[in-house]
Design a protein around this motif. Structure first.
Motif, PDB file in Angstrom:
ATOM      1  N   ASP A  11       0.780  -1.185   0.055  1.00 39.62           N
ATOM      2  CA  ASP A  11       0.094   0.102   0.031  1.00 39.62           C
ATOM      3  C   ASP A  11       0.780   1.164   0.037  1.00 39.62           C
ATOM      4  O   ASP A  11       1.496   1.516   1.112  1.00 39.62           O
ATOM      5  N   ALA A  12       0.915   1.887  -1.109  1.00 40.96           N
ATOM      6  CA  ALA A  12       1.999   3.126  -1.465  1.00 40.96           C
ATOM      7  C   ALA A  12       1.040   4.484  -1.298  1.00 40.96           C
ATOM      8  O   ALA A  12      -0.081   4.444  -1.910  1.00 40.96           O
ATOM      9  N   LYS A  13       1.569   5.400  -0.695  1.00 44.31           N
ATOM     10  CA  LYS A  13       1.162   6.813  -0.678  1.00 44.31           C
ATOM     11  C   LYS A  13       2.264   7.554  -1.040  1.00 44.31           C
ATOM     12  O   LYS A  13       3.396   7.634  -0.663  1.00 44.31           O
ATOM     13  N   ALA A  14       1.880   8.755  -1.873  1.00 48.93           N
ATOM     14  CA  ALA A  14       2.771   9.711  -2.360  1.00 48.93           C
ATOM     15  C   ALA A  14       2.108  11.016  -1.801  1.00 48.93           C
ATOM     16  O   ALA A  14       1.033  11.575  -1.939  1.00 48.93           O
ATOM     17  N   ILE A  15       2.996  11.846  -1.194  1.00 53.08           N
ATOM     18  CA  ILE A  15       2.570  13.271  -0.593  1.00 53.08           C
ATOM     19  C   ILE A  15       3.168  14.115  -1.818  1.00 53.08           C
ATOM     20  O   ILE A  15       4.205  14.586  -2.136  1.00 53.08           O
ATOM     21  N   TYR A  16       2.049  14.949  -2.171  1.00 52.49           N
ATOM     22  CA  TYR A  16       2.426  15.878  -3.189  1.00 52.49           C
ATOM     23  C   TYR A  16       2.446  17.469  -2.734  1.00 52.49           C
ATOM     24  O   TYR A  16       1.510  17.780  -2.051  1.00 52.49           O
ATOM     25  N   ILE A  17       3.668  18.207  -3.073  1.00 52.75           N
ATOM     26  CA  ILE A  17       3.516  19.529  -2.854  1.00 52.75           C
ATOM     27  C   ILE A  17       3.146  20.133  -4.005  1.00 52.75           C
ATOM     28  O   ILE A  17       3.729  20.172  -5.005  1.00 52.75           O
ATOM     29  N   PRO A  18       2.169  21.006  -3.838  1.00 50.46           N
ATOM     30  CA  PRO A  18       1.243  21.632  -4.885  1.00 50.46           C
ATOM     31  C   PRO A  18       2.157  22.927  -5.305  1.00 50.46           C
ATOM     32  O   PRO A  18       2.980  23.385  -4.827  1.00 50.46           O
ATOM     33  N   SER A  37       0.602  -3.076 -15.589  1.00 48.84           N
ATOM     34  CA  SER A  37       1.209  -4.221 -15.524  1.00 48.84           C
ATOM     35  C   SER A  37       1.183  -5.149 -14.270  1.00 48.84           C
ATOM     36  O   SER A  37       0.952  -6.484 -14.565  1.00 48.84           O
ATOM     37  N   THR A  38       0.994  -4.618 -13.113  1.00 50.83           N
ATOM     38  CA  THR A  38       0.906  -5.465 -11.972  1.00 50.83           C
ATOM     39  C   THR A  38      -0.175  -5.049 -11.084  1.00 50.83           C
ATOM     40  O   THR A  38      -0.553  -6.080 -10.370  1.00 50.83           O
ATOM     41  N   GLY A  39      -1.006  -3.907 -11.376  1.00 54.49           N
ATOM     42  CA  GLY A  39      -2.187  -3.853 -10.453  1.00 54.49           C
ATOM     43  C   GLY A  39      -1.739  -3.249  -9.230  1.00 54.49           C
ATOM     44  O   GLY A  39      -2.675  -2.835  -8.426  1.00 54.49           O
ATOM     45  N   GLU A  40      -0.447  -3.136  -8.921  1.00 55.03           N
ATOM     46  CA  GLU A  40      -0.135  -2.266  -7.714  1.00 55.03           C
ATOM     47  C   GLU A  40      -0.768  -0.977  -7.992  1.00 55.03           C
ATOM     48  O   GLU A  40      -0.735  -0.360  -9.132  1.00 55.03           O
ATOM     49  N   HIS A  41      -0.757  -0.237  -6.627  1.00 51.63           N
ATOM     50  CA  HIS A  41      -1.359   1.053  -6.661  1.00 51.63           C
ATOM     51  C   HIS A  41      -0.748   2.069  -5.714  1.00 51.63           C
ATOM     52  O   HIS A  41      -0.091   1.658  -4.757  1.00 51.63           O
ATOM     53  N   CYS A  42      -0.854   3.388  -6.119  1.00 52.67           N
ATOM     54  CA  CYS A  42      -0.372   4.269  -5.232  1.00 52.67           C
ATOM     55  C   CYS A  42      -1.217   5.486  -5.072  1.00 52.67           C
ATOM     56  O   CYS A  42      -1.955   6.196  -6.117  1.00 52.67           O
TER      57      CYS A  42
END
Length: 169
Positions: A11-18, A37-42
């Motif tokens: 379970d991946a999360k990315a924090i984006y700086i606007p 390709s893998t179905g992995e999600h972020c």
């Protein structure tokens, strides 16, 4: 949660700086990226949305403060370290909201278990809901958040057995 096995996903999360423009026009980014390709999600969250979720005590975001698995842009390292240094305080910023968030998530997860759900998915949902309930009990007792995240002893055995579909009542 120390419950991973060979079938576990990440379970991946990315924090984006606007950008300045995004802040001015108040267009927070919140979306999920899926690798075809893998179905992995972020899950990608604007820092403003991330902070809102911390304030709501959303367990899916609060627990990210407790992971040792992260990549950080060096430009933001000091800010991240400052945030992490207060993670236990943030995790109990609003205990009532934390209890509500965990309870609602456990209930929502249980409601997703239906007769037509494949056994392996139902087992995973049941184990997740049970993990949340044990987490909630420990959180209410005032245990450190970092300790609440990982089930222990008989609770661990039960939750893991559920997750892999081998629960025996």
């Amino acid at each position: 949660y120390a419950l991973d096995n060979g079938d576990s996903d990440v379970d991946a999360k990315a924090i984006y700086i606007p950008t300045f423009k995004e802040v001015v026009f108040n267009k927070p980014i919140s979306k999920e990226l899926v690798l075809p390709s893998t179905g992995e999600h972020c899950e990608v969250k604007d820092i403003r949305e991330f902070i809102r979720n911390l304030k709501k005590q959303n367990i899916n975001f609060v627990e990210t403060l407790f992971t040792s698995y992260f990549i950080i842009n060096p430009k933001y390292k000091a800010i991240w370290e400052e945030l992490i240094s207060r993670k236990e305080l943030i995790a109990r910023y609003d205990v009532a909201a934390g209890i509500k968030s965990m309870s609602c998530q456990a209930l929502h997860t249980l409601k997703q278990i239906t007769e037509d759900l494949p056994h392996e998915k139902a087992s995973k949902k049941l184990s997740n809901a049970t993990r949340l309930i044990y987490f909630l009990e420990r959180y209410i007792r005032g245990e450190e958040y970092s300790k609440c995240i990982i089930p222990e002893g008989d609770s661990y055995d039960l939750i893991y057995s559920m997750k892999i579909g081998k629960y025996q009542s």
